[in-house]
Design a protein around this motif. Structure first.
Motif, mmCIF file in Angstrom:
data_model
loop_
_atom_site.group_PDB
_atom_site.id
_atom_site.type_symbol
_atom_site.label_atom_id
_atom_site.label_comp_id
_atom_site.label_asym_id
_atom_site.label_seq_id
_atom_site.Cartn_x
_atom_site.Cartn_y
_atom_site.Cartn_z
ATOM 1 N N LEU A 1 -2.632 7.736 -8.364
ATOM 2 C CA LEU A 1 -1.661 9.218 -8.027
ATOM 3 C C LEU A 1 -0.936 9.024 -6.955
ATOM 4 O O LEU A 1 0.484 9.511 -6.994
ATOM 5 C CB LEU A 1 -2.626 10.362 -7.944
ATOM 6 N N VAL A 2 -1.349 8.609 -5.879
ATOM 7 C CA VAL A 2 -0.416 8.451 -4.776
ATOM 8 C C VAL A 2 0.900 7.380 -5.104
ATOM 9 O O VAL A 2 2.196 7.832 -4.695
ATOM 10 C CB VAL A 2 -1.097 7.988 -3.509
ATOM 11 N N GLY A 3 0.602 6.255 -5.671
ATOM 12 C CA GLY A 3 1.668 5.518 -6.314
ATOM 13 C C GLY A 3 2.560 6.367 -7.069
ATOM 14 O O GLY A 3 3.705 5.918 -6.876
ATOM 15 N N VAL A 4 2.213 7.233 -8.071
ATOM 16 C CA VAL A 4 3.114 7.583 -8.779
ATOM 17 C C VAL A 4 3.959 8.662 -8.105
ATOM 18 O O VAL A 4 5.320 8.938 -8.139
ATOM 19 C CB VAL A 4 2.547 8.417 -10.053
ATOM 20 N N ALA A 5 3.406 9.609 -7.019
ATOM 21 C CA ALA A 5 3.832 10.288 -6.141
ATOM 22 C C ALA A 5 4.961 9.746 -5.195
ATOM 23 O O ALA A 5 6.032 10.092 -5.044
ATOM 24 C CB ALA A 5 2.997 11.056 -5.293
#
Length: 141
Positions: free
Chosen positions: A126-130
């Motif tokens: 999720l952090v990567g997508v953000a």
């Protein structure tokens, strides 16, 4: 390592194809360019299949009808991509395409759609997508 090289090559080819298709569509129209791209892609794939003497094409009749939609999706992808490149430019178009691909890929993995093995979603994903979304915001800014 082989998969990484193919993934990077695919990314390069997607970008080159986006630029070429946008130029072609300016000259002859978007759907005409999509048709031409699909046709040349078919011819190249057919030639490669014949050159490597891969006889598994006989198994094509066993492909589930749902998965045959991939070719139809390709036409829509080409149209969307060419239209977006004209409107947004190459960098923003490819960035948004990658985020959309990644987001849907995560959903497919988590849900186990299309016969894929279900995978757990973790915070780092999720952090990567953000971070990708933040990168696009910075590119646009």
């Amino acid at each position: 390592m082989r998969g990484v090289l193919f993934a990077i090559s695919g990314g390069f080819f997607l970008t080159l194809q986006s630029v070429a298709n946008a130029n072609i569509s300016s000259a002859i129209g978007t759907w005409q360019a999509a048709t031409l791209t699909q046709l040349t892609g078919f011819i190249v794939a057919l030639l490669i299949m014949l050159l490597v003497r891969d006889r598994t094409y006989r198994e094509m009749r066993h492909v589930k009808p749902l998965y045959l939609s991939g070719g139809a999706f390709a036409a829509l992808i080409l149209f969307s991509n060419m239209t977006a490149v004209h409107t947004l430019g190459v960098t923003l178009t490819i960035s948004l395409f990658l985020i959309a691909q990644l987001a849907l890929a995560l959903v497919i993995d988590v849900r186990g759609w299309f016969g894929m093995v279900r995978r757990r979603l973790n915070v780092t994903q999720l952090v990567g997508v953000a971070m990708m979304v933040a990168g696009v915001v910075l590119l646009k800014w």
